[in-house]
Design a protein around this motif. Sequence first.
Motif, PDB file in Angstrom:
ATOM      1  N   ASP A 103      91.409  17.218 -20.348  1.00  0.00           N
ATOM      2  CA  ASP A 103      92.288  16.532 -21.289  1.00  0.00           C
ATOM      3  C   ASP A 103      92.293  15.018 -21.035  1.00  0.00           C
ATOM      4  O   ASP A 103      92.191  14.219 -21.969  1.00  0.00           O
ATOM      5  CB  ASP A 103      93.702  17.134 -21.157  1.00  0.00           C
ATOM      6  CG  ASP A 103      94.667  16.585 -22.186  1.00  0.00           C
ATOM      7  OD1 ASP A 103      94.310  16.599 -23.381  1.00  0.00           O
ATOM      8  OD2 ASP A 103      95.764  16.120 -21.794  1.00  0.00           O
ATOM      9  N   TRP A 104      92.372  14.622 -19.756  1.00  0.00           N
ATOM     10  CA  TRP A 104      92.312  13.184 -19.435  1.00  0.00           C
ATOM     11  C   TRP A 104      90.942  12.608 -19.777  1.00  0.00           C
ATOM     12  O   TRP A 104      90.847  11.488 -20.259  1.00  0.00           O
ATOM     13  CB  TRP A 104      92.657  12.953 -17.958  1.00  0.00           C
ATOM     14  CG  TRP A 104      94.099  13.247 -17.621  1.00  0.00           C
ATOM     15  CD1 TRP A 104      95.174  13.092 -18.446  1.00  0.00           C
ATOM     16  CD2 TRP A 104      94.601  13.774 -16.387  1.00  0.00           C
ATOM     17  NE1 TRP A 104      96.329  13.493 -17.793  1.00  0.00           N
ATOM     18  CE2 TRP A 104      96.011  13.901 -16.529  1.00  0.00           C
ATOM     19  CE3 TRP A 104      94.028  14.141 -15.177  1.00  0.00           C
ATOM     20  CZ2 TRP A 104      96.835  14.381 -15.512  1.00  0.00           C
ATOM     21  CZ3 TRP A 104      94.847  14.616 -14.155  1.00  0.00           C
ATOM     22  CH2 TRP A 104      96.228  14.734 -14.327  1.00  0.00           C
ATOM     23  N   HIS A 105      89.898  13.368 -19.531  1.00  0.00           N
ATOM     24  CA  HIS A 105      88.548  12.916 -19.904  1.00  0.00           C
ATOM     25  C   HIS A 105      88.485  12.658 -21.409  1.00  0.00           C
ATOM     26  O   HIS A 105      87.971  11.642 -21.858  1.00  0.00           O
ATOM     27  CB  HIS A 105      87.494  13.965 -19.527  1.00  0.00           C
ATOM     28  CG  HIS A 105      87.109  13.930 -18.070  1.00  0.00           C
ATOM     29  ND1 HIS A 105      86.019  14.604 -17.579  1.00  0.00           N
ATOM     30  CD2 HIS A 105      87.665  13.309 -16.998  1.00  0.00           C
ATOM     31  CE1 HIS A 105      85.920  14.390 -16.274  1.00  0.00           C
ATOM     32  NE2 HIS A 105      86.907  13.626 -15.890  1.00  0.00           N
ATOM     33  N   GLY A 108      89.693   9.483 -22.702  1.00  0.00           N
ATOM     34  CA  GLY A 108      88.925   8.277 -22.376  1.00  0.00           C
ATOM     35  C   GLY A 108      88.808   7.985 -20.889  1.00  0.00           C
ATOM     36  O   GLY A 108      88.053   7.102 -20.494  1.00  0.00           O
ATOM     37  N   TYR A 109      89.550   8.699 -20.071  1.00  0.00           N
ATOM     38  CA  TYR A 109      89.472   8.464 -18.621  1.00  0.00           C
ATOM     39  C   TYR A 109      88.434   9.402 -18.019  1.00  0.00           C
ATOM     40  O   TYR A 109      88.749  10.261 -17.207  1.00  0.00           O
ATOM     41  CB  TYR A 109      90.845   8.674 -17.984  1.00  0.00           C
ATOM     42  CG  TYR A 109      91.917   7.778 -18.581  1.00  0.00           C
ATOM     43  CD1 TYR A 109      91.986   6.438 -18.223  1.00  0.00           C
ATOM     44  CD2 TYR A 109      92.832   8.272 -19.515  1.00  0.00           C
ATOM     45  CE1 TYR A 109      92.939   5.605 -18.774  1.00  0.00           C
ATOM     46  CE2 TYR A 109      93.797   7.447 -20.071  1.00  0.00           C
ATOM     47  CZ  TYR A 109      93.844   6.115 -19.697  1.00  0.00           C
ATOM     48  OH  TYR A 109      94.790   5.295 -20.249  1.00  0.00           O
ATOM     49  N   LEU A 276      97.688   5.439 -15.007  1.00  0.00           N
ATOM     50  CA  LEU A 276      96.343   5.035 -15.419  1.00  0.00           C
ATOM     51  C   LEU A 276      96.381   3.730 -16.211  1.00  0.00           C
ATOM     52  O   LEU A 276      95.439   2.945 -16.172  1.00  0.00           O
ATOM     53  CB  LEU A 276      95.682   6.140 -16.249  1.00  0.00           C
ATOM     54  CG  LEU A 276      95.323   7.412 -15.475  1.00  0.00           C
ATOM     55  CD1 LEU A 276      94.928   8.530 -16.419  1.00  0.00           C
ATOM     56  CD2 LEU A 276      94.203   7.144 -14.476  1.00  0.00           C
ATOM     57  N   GLU A 277      97.469   3.507 -16.919  1.00  0.00           N
ATOM     58  CA  GLU A 277      97.567   2.305 -17.739  1.00  0.00           C
ATOM     59  C   GLU A 277      98.145   1.120 -16.978  1.00  0.00           C
ATOM     60  O   GLU A 277      98.075  -0.010 -17.451  1.00  0.00           O
ATOM     61  CB  GLU A 277      98.394   2.594 -19.002  1.00  0.00           C
ATOM     62  CG  GLU A 277      97.524   3.263 -20.068  1.00  0.00           C
ATOM     63  CD  GLU A 277      98.332   4.028 -21.108  1.00  0.00           C
ATOM     64  OE1 GLU A 277      99.562   3.858 -21.183  1.00  0.00           O
ATOM     65  OE2 GLU A 277      97.691   4.808 -21.848  1.00  0.00           O
ATOM     66  N   ALA A 278      98.710   1.386 -15.800  1.00  0.00           N
ATOM     67  CA  ALA A 278      99.357   0.315 -15.015  1.00  0.00           C
ATOM     68  C   ALA A 278      98.338  -0.737 -14.556  1.00  0.00           C
ATOM     69  O   ALA A 278      97.183  -0.455 -14.377  1.00  0.00           O
ATOM     70  CB  ALA A 278     100.074   0.900 -13.812  1.00  0.00           C
TER      71      ALA A 278
END
Length: 278
Positions: A103-105, A108-109, A276-278
Motif C-alpha cells: 500500500d505504501w509502495h 509512491g514510497y 514519511l512526509e516530515a
Amino acid sequence: AKKKGRSETEFFKGEMNQFRIERLQLESYLRHAVVKNEMMIYYQPQYCLHDSRISGFEALIRWNHPLHGIISPREFIPVAEEMGVICEIGKYVLFEACRQLKDWHNKGYDHLSVSVNVSGRQLQNLNFIYEVKEALETAGLQPKYLHLELTETIMIENVQHSLNIMKELKALGVKLSIDDFGTGYSALSYIKDLPIDILKIDQTFIQNLLNNGSNKTDIAIVKAIITMCQVLSVDVVAEGVETPEQMELLKQFGCHHIQGYVISKPVESAAVRCLLEA
Ligand code: C2E
Ligand code: CA
Ligand code: CA
Ligand code: CA
C-alpha cells in the motif's frame, strides 16, 4: 534472547493478574485475539544516515485487549511461543505487513522495506516457506523488500535445519537479518557461514555509547562490529538509538542504518504517512 525463559507464571503476575485464567483459556484468548482483530501492528522507522531518509519499517505487534488495553509483545510473545499460537500470530503479521508495505509502495514510497520478526517456533514449522511465498504473492510484493529478523539463538539452536530454511528463504529473494546481535553466546565465526544480509546491533550496546557509564570498550565493540560487517558486505542497523550524539558517532563509524526513539517510536500505520512526509 533476553526474554527467553519468561514463564506463564510471570505473565499472570503481569498484565493479567486481576484474574486467574486457566492455561487453556489463555490459549483460546490468544487464538481468538487474531480472529477478533485484537492484534495490532505498529511500525517503527529504520533511517538511512547515508540518504537521510526513512528506508523501511519494523513491524512490531501489540495486543489490544478489550479489558486490559494495549499489552506489550514482551508479555505475550513468550506465552504464545510456549503454546504454539505464535505461528498464527506470526502468519498474521507476515501477511498484514506485506499488504501494508505494498500500500505504501502504491502511494509512491516504493523504496521502503518492511522487517518482520520470526520466532523459533515459526522457523520449525514446515509451512513457513510456503507462508512467506503466499504473503508476498497475495500482496504482489517483490521479495527483496521483505526482511525477516531472526535471533542468533534461533539460528544456533538447530544449525543445520535453520541453515536449510535460510537458504530456501534466500532463494525466494527475501533478505535475512540477525536481530539482537551480541546478546547471544554465538561465535563470530557463524556470521560468515550464514546467508545473512543485515545485522542489527542490540540496543544494549548502543545505549552504552556516550552515557555516563560508557567506556572505551563499549565504543570499540560497536566500531568493531560495524567494521566486520563492512568486510563481509553485511548491512548494519543500530537499534535503540535515542540521542543525536549516538547517531552522530554511529555515522562517523560508517553505520548506514539506525532505528530508535531519536527518529521515532513505533507508531500505528495511520501515522506513518506523517513520518514519511516530515
Ligand atoms: P525487538 O525485535 O528487538 O524490537 C525492538 C524493540 O525495541 C521494540 O520493543 C521497540 O519498541 C523497542 N525500541 C525501539 N527503539 C527504541 C529506543 O530507542 N529505546 C528503547 N528503549 N527501546 C526501543 P517492542 O515493540 O516492545 O517489542 C519487544 C519485542 O517483542 C521485540 O524486540 C521482538 O523480540 C518481540 N516482537 C514484537 N513483535 C513481534 C512479532 O510480530 N513476532 C515476534 N515473534 N516477536 C515480536
Ligand atoms: Ca526485531
Ligand atoms: Ca532487536
Ligand atoms: Ca528482541
